[in-house]
Design a protein around this motif. Structure first.
Motif, PDB file in Angstrom:
ATOM      1  N   TYR A  44      42.833  43.744  37.392  1.00  0.00           N
ATOM      2  CA  TYR A  44      42.337  42.502  36.739  1.00  0.00           C
ATOM      3  C   TYR A  44      42.274  41.513  38.204  1.00  0.00           C
ATOM      4  CZ  TYR A  44      42.341  37.616  35.132  1.00  0.00           C
ATOM      5  OH  TYR A  44      41.907  36.554  34.942  1.00  0.00           O
ATOM      6  N   GLY A  77      39.410  42.862  40.151  1.00  0.00           N
ATOM      7  CA  GLY A  77      38.290  42.641  39.415  1.00  0.00           C
ATOM      8  C   GLY A  77      37.872  40.990  39.834  1.00  0.00           C
ATOM      9  N   LEU A  78      38.727  40.132  39.694  1.00  0.00           N
ATOM     10  CA  LEU A  78      38.209  38.948  40.105  1.00  0.00           C
ATOM     11  C   LEU A  78      37.497  38.691  41.406  1.00  0.00           C
ATOM     12  CD1 LEU A  78      41.160  36.658  38.543  1.00  0.00           C
ATOM     13  CD2 LEU A  78      38.937  36.910  37.772  1.00  0.00           C
ATOM     14  N   ILE A  93      30.071  36.735  32.155  1.00  0.00           N
ATOM     15  CA  ILE A  93      30.898  35.885  33.044  1.00  0.00           C
ATOM     16  C   ILE A  93      30.405  34.439  33.192  1.00  0.00           C
ATOM     17  CG2 ILE A  93      31.134  35.495  35.769  1.00  0.00           C
ATOM     18  CD1 ILE A  93      32.872  37.738  34.603  1.00  0.00           C
ATOM     19  N   SER A 112      31.996  36.596  44.226  1.00  0.00           N
ATOM     20  CA  SER A 112      32.877  37.337  43.272  1.00  0.00           C
ATOM     21  C   SER A 112      32.973  36.863  41.859  1.00  0.00           C
ATOM     22  CB  SER A 112      34.549  37.194  43.984  1.00  0.00           C
ATOM     23  OG  SER A 112      34.759  36.065  43.765  1.00  0.00           O
ATOM     24  N   LEU A 113      33.493  37.784  41.110  1.00  0.00           N
ATOM     25  CA  LEU A 113      33.317  37.299  39.406  1.00  0.00           C
ATOM     26  C   LEU A 113      34.443  35.956  39.462  1.00  0.00           C
ATOM     27  CD1 LEU A 113      34.393  40.478  37.526  1.00  0.00           C
ATOM     28  CD2 LEU A 113      32.233  39.424  37.934  1.00  0.00           C
ATOM     29  N   GLN A 114      35.620  35.737  40.169  1.00  0.00           N
ATOM     30  CA  GLN A 114      36.222  34.710  40.234  1.00  0.00           C
ATOM     31  C   GLN A 114      35.271  33.403  40.627  1.00  0.00           C
ATOM     32  OE1 GLN A 114      40.555  34.022  40.720  1.00  0.00           O
ATOM     33  NE2 GLN A 114      39.951  33.750  42.887  1.00  0.00           N
ATOM     34  N   VAL A 150      39.414  33.746  30.288  1.00  0.00           N
ATOM     35  CA  VAL A 150      39.001  35.120  30.318  1.00  0.00           C
ATOM     36  C   VAL A 150      39.588  35.819  29.067  1.00  0.00           C
ATOM     37  CG1 VAL A 150      39.687  37.461  31.331  1.00  0.00           C
ATOM     38  CG2 VAL A 150      38.653  35.616  32.757  1.00  0.00           C
ATOM     39  N   ARG A 174      38.859  40.125  29.606  1.00  0.00           N
ATOM     40  CA  ARG A 174      39.855  40.803  30.587  1.00  0.00           C
ATOM     41  C   ARG A 174      39.280  42.218  30.910  1.00  0.00           C
ATOM     42  NH1 ARG A 174      45.014  39.784  32.693  1.00  0.00           N
ATOM     43  NH2 ARG A 174      44.950  37.726  31.841  1.00  0.00           N
ATOM     44  N   VAL A 189      36.682  42.491  33.411  1.00  0.00           N
ATOM     45  CA  VAL A 189      36.963  41.856  34.729  1.00  0.00           C
ATOM     46  C   VAL A 189      37.582  43.325  35.292  1.00  0.00           C
ATOM     47  CG1 VAL A 189      38.574  40.742  36.113  1.00  0.00           C
ATOM     48  CG2 VAL A 189      37.290  39.492  34.306  1.00  0.00           C
TER      49      VAL A 189
END
Lengths: 151, 888
Positions: free
Chosen positions: B526, B529-530, B546, B736-738, B765, B771, B774
């Motif tokens: 996870y 992924g973030l 997202i 990034s995803l985050q 999330v 989740r 991600v």
């Protein structure tokens, strides 16, 4: 708040009263100013200590874990320093410190702290004074507690 | 493998070599005519005074009379010559390419075979041979073989033929002179190989020493920490120098001898004309030989030199290559190699393991006869859960390796359901049995590919090719077949869904996620992924979801209790928690055209500053920053950690800036362009909330915003692709995803902002059920070489997850959780045992109390079985197990 104001603020703290302005500026620049919300924890009892905190605004509780649950043993106010024991003698944090109100602190890292102490004997003296003061308080409390237990 | 290079060449290319020889033989007549035709042109066609026809055109020895003019005759012959030049040139081209291809194909085959042998080496052999030795053997050392293979048979025939032809010609002129020309060849034939032998031996030594050098290099790279920690640099340098010295000595001696051989050769070459002059001259004087014939012989002898030289060169190359081949091959024939058919044959039908795991009398001894396992016998149902415990010297780790057939026992047998483990193909041991050890090496792929590595045993679904790609693929496939390489298509889909017991890729994804949780890897993935990026064009639905998280998080931050934790990006507001550079760019650089650290150096940025009228202000700010830094840091010793953490200027550059400020104070003309650049780049680094330098007031913020807008509006077309602008409504492909969810900067000075924001993101999330998305992005995280970007514990978890994914009948875990914390270990042991109900587990435990969860416990001591039984039996038996349990 800018760097200059912070320097003024530091100057009002007895610990740093006699230090020259440029050093205070370095202290302010290299120290992180942290704001805590009410009930936020600065550090937990038993953590490894890596920095001391000077309270710039607000109040903080010192909490000790006892068999009967957590116990507030003191409350810190503006201009007081906390957390220096763990970095002075490399022991885990002896208590938990928690923000009682909205709290602003200046976080001084271990390295910076030692730099200051070595370079400015006045700071060392101030810290000794503070520690002796606290020891005196603790001894008084102990004496009272012992007397209470005996009676 | 074939013991000599010639046998090897013949085995794999005999027909091609014969074909090549035929082409060379077919080439001879043309070559001869090309040499002969100029003579005919000169002698017959170019005659002054007009020669009369009919003329003869010679074709392969036949004279064909033609009735033409002399000029036409000349033209016919000249054009024939031109045609011949083309033909012989064509022959040469064809022969050279053919030789090259022949060599490359055989080289490819050889390298492939050597690599396939490495894969079949008995694992203990890797203790004796290092990476540093293997790598140069397959890469550099065999390289010259390719060049030689093409000429192995062709050159001696080609040049030998020429030699014979010329010697025959000399013999025809005069047999005495012919003998004289030949007289020294046997001497050369005798002396040269003798001298060469010594050179060869030296060559052998050289190869070995270079290998040792490579070995030493590899050792230094992998053991760099030990070198630093033990202050061993001097020792290593001296050792390296010593090795270089040895190589130098050998090479120098080789040179001396090689050139001595050359000297002898040259001498003998020149000695023969001495015979011609003396003997031939004598014969001419005596009247036994004409002057013309002597001149012809001398000319012929000159032609002799070149093929003779080529032959000698071939001979030297042959010797060189022969040694290299032998030396390489002997390293690739260790005892006890796995048979090829055990490794590569596909099983027919079901291979699942049934019955009992029967270990009888198994012993393991190393080369010196030291036994680490002795007379190990036990029995367990193959689907049972067995724990093996023992202290460090009990041999339990070795037993784990032997049970997985990674090390072969030296005595005794292991059978599963009555079938000998040693006779099982890898398609059974590597699919139905799974093994995870304490040290896990991952491949330099993504985490996902590492997890699927255990499902890729053969191409399952062929790759689709169309048009040109298809013909390229077919060509490559046929080339693979010719060179004995693998004919499996690497680009095909190798993932065996059946083995993972899933229907399609979608259910494979959910299965992978499930397994990640079992292996306690979900939180790690996870977090990967973030930090990961997703291409919104490839995965628009992921980007869209997202974006919905971004909206949801923004709502959370409307709560004043947390609002101050981040400062969101806003196109019309200055972000006090971002640097000035980030504020101007208001986007993320793509590629290295806009480097945030060196933004001031970019011409377009300077142009924007100039247009907004900020250049002078930035220069002024730069001076103030430099002034402050000098004031704050000048007294600190150089290299103090504060420089790296806090200063805008490195300690080495402080004096430089002192000088720059000095020059600037002399007036506007004092500073050079270089000085100005240095000063202007300083304010770009200011993060006003962090540095609190009071340099950026509200007015300055407004003007920087102007610069931001100017930058975006006037950005030249060719720079557009180098930046991904922040836009509240669109997904940022470079972030990034985050960062896409957050769409802002964490505020400085807010205690634990990172943790609190992390938790808030986690909430969002989960609320939006993101989740999995991600985590799937996190599976693309690159593991790095050997998995180095993952911690040792994460690598172990990946290896366990990989094994669980393919659901083996027998899962051997050899202290496989030793690098993990206690909580993770407990979780994984419980999960693995639960997920493997009805399947076999042999777990070599690093913590004895864990044995309680196993139905059978085998206790080892000093390489022997001390006791076996259940936890309840053994924990009170007063034996080794109880001792181990009590020690902890």
């Amino acid at each position: 708040m800018g760097l200059q104001e912070e320097v003024e603020l530091l100057r009002n703290i007895p610990l740093f009263a006699k230090i020259e302005a440029s050093k205070l500026k370095l202290l302010a620049f290299t120290s992180e100013r942290l704001t805590y919300a009410e009930q936020d924890v600065l550090f937990e009892q038993g953590d490894v200590g890596d920095s001391a905190y000077i309270i710039i605004g607000g109040e903080a509780d010192i909490v000790v874990n006892t068999p009967g649950g957590p116990l507030v043993v003191a409350t810190l106010k503006q201009n007081e320093i906390v957390g220096e024991i763990a970095i002075l003698c490399d022991v885990p944090r002896t208590a938990t410190v928690r923000a009682k109100t909205q709290l602003t602190t200046l976080r001084i890292t271990k390295d910076l702290f030692f730099n200051l102490v070595i370079e400015f004997p006045q700071i060392a003296v101030e810290i000794m004074r503070e520690l002796a003061h606290r020891l005196e308080q603790t001894t008084t409390k102990l004496r009272e507690a012992v007397a209470e237990a005996q009676s | 493998m074939e013991q000599s290079i010639f046998k090897y060449i013949l085995r794999y290319s005999a027909s091609q070599q014969i074909f090549l020889l035929c082409v060379i033989l077919a080439f001879y007549p043309f070559l001869f005519i090309t040499l002969d035709l100029p003579k005919i042109i000169v002698n017959r066609a170019i005659k002054s005074g007009g020669a009369e026809g009919p003329f003869d055109v010679p074709i392969f020895g036949f004279e064909i009379p033609v009735d033409v003019e002399q000029v036409t005759y000349l033209l016919i012959l000249s054009f024939s010559y031109l045609a011949l030049v083309f033909i012989t040139g064509g022959f040469k081209y064809y022969i050279s390419v053919f030789k090259g291809r022949l060599g490359e194909r055989l080289l490819r085959r050889l390298r492939y075979q050597l690599y396939s042998r490495i894969l079949r080496f008995p694992t203990p052999h890797f203790k004796k041979i290092s990476q540093g030795e293997l790598i140069p053997m397959i890469t550099a050392e065999v390289e010259p073989l390719g060049g030689f293979i093409g000429i192995a048979f062709a050159d001696p025939v080609f040049f030998g033929g020429q030699l014979v032809l010329i010697i025959g010609y000399i013999m025809l002129q005069d047999w005495v002179l012919g003998l004289a020309a030949l007289a020294l060849i046997p001497i050369q034939g005798y002396i040269i190989p003798r001298l060469q032998k010594k050179v060869n031996a030296l060559g052998k030594q050289r190869v070995q020493n270079v290998r040792r050098l490579a070995d030493h290099l590899g050792e230094s790279v992998s053991g760099i920490n030990e070198i630093h920690a033990n202050d061993a640099a001097k020792l290593e340098l001296s050792r390296f120098g010593d090795r270089l010295g040895t190589i130098y000595d050998i090479r120098y001696e080789i040179y001396q001898r090689k050139f001595f051989i050359k000297f002898i050769n040259n001498f003998i070459d020149k000695l023969t004309p001495f015979f011609f002059f003396s003997i031939g001259g004598y014969l001419v004087i005596q009247g036994g030989l004409t002057v013309g014939a002597l001149v012809a012989v001398l000319n012929a002898y000159k032609d002799l030199a070149s093929p003779w030289k080529e032959l000698l060169m071939w001979y030297q190359q042959k010797e060189d290559v022969r040694i290299k081949y032998e030396q390489v091959v002997e390293q690739f024939e260790p005892q006890g190699m796995l048979e090829e058919k055990l490794q590569l044959t596909e099983p027919d039908g079901s291979t699942s393991l049934k019955g009992d795991l029967l270990v009888s009398n198994v012993g393991l001894a190393d080369e010196d006869g030291v036994r680490s396992l002795d007379a190990i016998s036990f029995e367990a149902p193959v689907n049972g859960h067995v724990a093996i415990v023992g202290d460090g010297g009990s041999g339990k780790t070795d037993l784990g390796l032997v049970l997985a057939r990674l090390v072969r026992q030296t005595s005794g047998t292991i059978t599963i359901g009555g079938i000998d483990l040693g006779q099982m193909p890898e398609s059974v041991t590597g699919r139905r049995i799974s093994y995870v050890g304490a040290n896990v090496n991952l491949q330099a792929f993504s985490v996902r590919d590492n997890l699927l590595y255990g499902l890729k045993h053969r191409p399952v679904r062929p790759a689709e090719y169309e048009g040109l790609a298809e013909s390229v693929y077919k060509l490559r496939l046929s080339e693979s077949a010719i060179t004995g390489n693998s004919e499996d298509d690497y680009k095909a889909d190798w993932v065996d869904l059946e083995e993972a017991q899933v229907e399609d890729n979608i259910s494979l994804n959910s299965r992978v996620i499930e397994i990640l949780k079992l292996a306690d890897l979900d939180e790690d993935v996870y977090r990967f992924g973030l930090r990961g990026v997703v291409d919104p064009e490839e995965q628009p639905e992921v980007a869209a979801r997202i974006m919905s998280a971004r909206v949801a998080l923004r709502e959370r931050f409307s709560d004043p209790a947390v609002a101050q934790l981040i400062e969101p990006f806003d196109a019309d507001a200055y972000n006090r928690n971002a640097s000035v550079a980030e504020n101007i760019l208001f986007g993320l650089p793509v590629g290295d055209v806009f480097d945030l650290e060196r933004l001031a150096e970019h011409a377009y940025i300077r142009e924007v500053l100039e247009k907004v009228g900020l250049s002078d202000d930035f220069l002024e700010m730069g001076k103030q920053v430099a002034q402050t830094m000098l004031e704050l840091f000048a007294d600190l010793p150089p290299g103090h950690e504060f420089f790296e953490q806090f200063s805008f200027i490195e300690s080495d550059d402080l004096p430089e800036f002192q000088a720059i400020l000095g020059r600037a104070s002399r007036g506007p003309d004092g500073s050079s362009e270089e000085d100005k650049l240095q000063l202007i780049s300083l304010p770009f680094k200011i993060i006003s909330a962090r540095h609190r330098l009071d340099l950026i007031d509200d007015q300055m913020m407004q003007r920087i915003l102007e610069a931001r807008h100017m930058f975006a509006e006037n950005l030249p077309e060719n720079l557009r692709d180098n930046i991904a602008f922040f836009d509240g409504e669109t997904y940022n492909a470079a972030a990034s995803l985050q960062d896409n969810i957050l769409f802002g900067k964490l505020s400085y000075g807010q205690a634990q902002a990172e943790n609190k924001v992390g938790a808030l993101i986690g909430n969002v999330v989960d609320d939006l059920d993101l989740r999995e998305i991600v985590m799937i992005a996190g599976l693309e995280f690159q593991a790095g070489i050997g998995g180095a970007r993952l911690s040792q514990g994460q690598r172990q978890k990946v290896a366990i997850a990989r094994s669980l994914l393919r659901q083996p009948d027998l899962f051997i875990l050899n202290e496989a959780t030793a690098s993990l914390d206690a909580v993770s270990q407990n979780k994984i042991i419980e999960n693995v045992l639960r997920a493997s109900e009805g399947k076999g587990i042999v777990w070599i435990l690093n913590r004895v109390p864990d044995a309680e969860q196993f139905s059978k416990i085998v206790v080892l001591k000093s390489g022997r079985i001390f006791e076996t039984g259940t936890f309840d039996e053994l924990s009170t038996a007063g034996g080794e197990f109880q001792t181990l349990l009590e020690v902890g």
